[in-house]
Enzyme design. Structure first.
Site, PDB file in Angstrom:
ATOM      1  N   GLU A   1      16.560 -54.657   6.585  1.00 58.31           N
ATOM      2  CA  GLU A   1      17.850 -54.532   7.274  1.00 58.31           C
ATOM      3  C   GLU A   1      19.000 -54.491   6.268  1.00 58.31           C
ATOM      4  O   GLU A   1      20.006 -53.807   6.493  1.00 58.31           O
ATOM      5  CB  GLU A   1      18.002 -55.690   8.279  1.00 58.31           C
ATOM      6  CG  GLU A   1      17.074 -55.482   9.472  1.00 58.31           C
ATOM      7  CD  GLU A   1      16.573 -56.754  10.144  1.00 58.31           C
ATOM      8  OE1 GLU A   1      17.134 -57.842   9.912  1.00 58.31           O
ATOM      9  OE2 GLU A   1      15.590 -56.646  10.916  1.00 58.31           O
TER      10      GLU A   1
ATOM     11  N   ASN B   1      13.080 -66.306   9.316  1.00 57.40           N
ATOM     12  CA  ASN B   1      14.322 -65.579   9.037  1.00 57.40           C
ATOM     13  C   ASN B   1      15.092 -65.488  10.351  1.00 57.40           C
ATOM     14  O   ASN B   1      14.737 -64.697  11.214  1.00 57.40           O
ATOM     15  CB  ASN B   1      13.983 -64.182   8.498  1.00 57.40           C
ATOM     16  CG  ASN B   1      15.217 -63.313   8.322  1.00 57.40           C
ATOM     17  OD1 ASN B   1      16.346 -63.787   8.459  1.00 57.40           O
ATOM     18  ND2 ASN B   1      15.008 -62.047   8.024  1.00 57.40           N
TER      19      ASN B   1
ATOM     20  N   SER C   1       6.696 -58.776  13.673  1.00 54.86           N
ATOM     21  CA  SER C   1       6.115 -59.116  14.985  1.00 54.86           C
ATOM     22  C   SER C   1       5.001 -60.154  14.904  1.00 54.86           C
ATOM     23  O   SER C   1       4.030 -60.086  15.662  1.00 54.86           O
ATOM     24  CB  SER C   1       5.644 -57.842  15.699  1.00 54.86           C
ATOM     25  OG  SER C   1       6.743 -56.994  15.989  1.00 54.86           O
TER      26      SER C   1
ATOM     27  N   GLU D   1       6.801 -56.228   4.770  1.00 58.08           N
ATOM     28  CA  GLU D   1       7.261 -56.069   6.143  1.00 58.08           C
ATOM     29  C   GLU D   1       7.381 -54.586   6.476  1.00 58.08           C
ATOM     30  O   GLU D   1       8.392 -53.949   6.123  1.00 58.08           O
ATOM     31  CB  GLU D   1       8.638 -56.718   6.325  1.00 58.08           C
ATOM     32  CG  GLU D   1       8.672 -58.207   6.064  1.00 58.08           C
ATOM     33  CD  GLU D   1       9.836 -58.877   6.788  1.00 58.08           C
ATOM     34  OE1 GLU D   1       9.572 -59.783   7.559  1.00 58.08           O
ATOM     35  OE2 GLU D   1      10.993 -58.459   6.595  1.00 58.08           O
TER      36      GLU D   1
ATOM     37  N   GLY E   1      10.442 -56.541  14.870  1.00 58.07           N
ATOM     38  CA  GLY E   1      11.099 -56.665  16.174  1.00 58.07           C
ATOM     39  C   GLY E   1      10.596 -55.701  17.228  1.00 58.07           C
ATOM     40  O   GLY E   1      11.245 -55.522  18.262  1.00 58.07           O
TER      41      GLY E   1
ATOM     42  N   LYS F   1      17.925 -64.373  10.881  1.00 55.98           N
ATOM     43  CA  LYS F   1      18.836 -63.214  10.921  1.00 55.98           C
ATOM     44  C   LYS F   1      20.204 -63.673  11.435  1.00 55.98           C
ATOM     45  O   LYS F   1      20.617 -64.791  11.132  1.00 55.98           O
ATOM     46  CB  LYS F   1      18.218 -62.090  11.747  1.00 55.98           C
ATOM     47  CG  LYS F   1      16.804 -61.743  11.241  1.00 55.98           C
ATOM     48  CD  LYS F   1      16.240 -60.493  11.810  1.00 55.98           C
ATOM     49  CE  LYS F   1      14.848 -60.256  11.206  1.00 55.98           C
ATOM     50  NZ  LYS F   1      14.220 -59.036  11.680  1.00 55.98           N
TER      51      LYS F   1
ATOM     52  N   HIS G   1      15.602 -57.420   2.188  1.00 59.03           N
ATOM     53  CA  HIS G   1      15.096 -57.210   3.548  1.00 59.03           C
ATOM     54  C   HIS G   1      15.427 -55.774   3.973  1.00 59.03           C
ATOM     55  O   HIS G   1      16.474 -55.235   3.591  1.00 59.03           O
ATOM     56  CB  HIS G   1      15.733 -58.220   4.505  1.00 59.03           C
ATOM     57  CG  HIS G   1      15.054 -58.242   5.848  1.00 59.03           C
ATOM     58  ND1 HIS G   1      15.282 -57.274   6.796  1.00 59.03           N
ATOM     59  CD2 HIS G   1      14.126 -59.075   6.361  1.00 59.03           C
ATOM     60  CE1 HIS G   1      14.519 -57.538   7.856  1.00 59.03           C
ATOM     61  NE2 HIS G   1      13.804 -58.618   7.616  1.00 59.03           N
TER      62      HIS G   1
END
Ligand code: 13P
Length: 252
Positions: free
Chosen positions: A102, A12, A214, A170, A176, A14, A100
């Site tokens: 985000e 991904n 991660s 996730e 991250g 992003k 996701h």
């Protein structure tokens, strides 16, 4: 039994990259994949929409699949800035990430929205990669399994089966951050997702459940060896060919 599923290693990207970067990165991954032949692992790249054409050109016949990072629930219409699953399919995609964390956080997407997007993806013959995951506060409150299985039940469309969904677990706090759950914690959630899928998806034992958060070449092998982990959804490490390839090799 589920260990025998083909692992899916998905990148991904992003909101990263330019046309030159995309051609370079996808091109070197395509070279590696072509040289390795069929190494038993499926690879997927999910670049930002404006870079899909460049990635499509660069991956050529390497066998690497292409996916979007989100789609609208409608097929077309007055939705400025959005793209539909049909458009992604037309652009050469076979997968699309939906839900996701985000998107859930930045665009207030709830399970119902994610479910509608996943259904739209399926209607356009895309496989939605449906993301679920708890926040740090939820984990610390001992609610990780409850939250994740709740999101699963709310986000997976009716008629789902192993051939038309992928799940990605996730944990929000692992994205991250360099923080990864213990292998036992990953196993606990993936086992719970597998069990919950039995009620809501056909061929539940064959649905691929990816771990994301991660994942690096250094920790990929041990994570991918956990029961009911059938691949990885990789953010930061998917932006470097050697790192992403290292993760794919760990899965082989
Ligand atoms: P990182 O691999 O950068 O933690 O991102 C994970 C992710 O959000 C993939 O969708």
């Amino acid at each position: 039994m589920t260990q025998s599923l083909r692992q899916l290693i998905a990148g991904n990207w992003k909101m990263h990259g330019t046309t030159a970067f995309a051609s370079d990165l996808a091109g070197s991954l395509a070279d590696k994949a072509s040289a390795a032949g069929n190494n038993g692992v499926d690879m997927l790249l999910c670049p930002p929409s404006p870079l899909i054409a460049a990635v499509r050109g660069a991956i050529g016949e390497s066998g690497i699949a292409l996916g979007g990072q989100d789609c609208h629930a409608a097929e077309q219409g007055a939705h400025t800035g959005d793209i539909s699953a049909t458009m992604l399919a037309d652009a050469g995609c076979s997968y699309v990430i939906v839900g996701h964390s985000e998107r859930r956080a930045d665009h207030a997407e709830d399970d119902a929205v994610v479910k509608a997007k996943a259904a739209a993806a399926q209607a356009s013959n895309l496989v939605p990669v449906i993301c679920i995951g708890e926040t740090l506060a939820e984990r610390e409150a001992g609610r990780a399994v409850e939250v994740v299985t709740g999101q699963l039940r709310g986000s997976v469309p009716e008629g789902a089966s192993a051939s038309n969904i992928v799940i990605a677990y996730e944990p929000v706090w692992a994205i991250g951050t360099g923080r990864v759950p213990t292998l036992a914690d990953i196993a606990e959630v993936h086992d719970a997702v597998r069990a919950a899928l039995a009620d809501i998806a056909g061929d539940a034992e064959k649905v691929r459940i990816l771990y994301g958060g991660s994942v690096k070449p250094e920790n990929a092998a041990e994570i991918l060896a956990v029961g009911n982990v059938n691949g990885a959804l990789v953010g930061g490490a998917s932006l470097k060919a050697d790192d992403f390839w290292g993760i794919a090799e760990a899965a082989a």
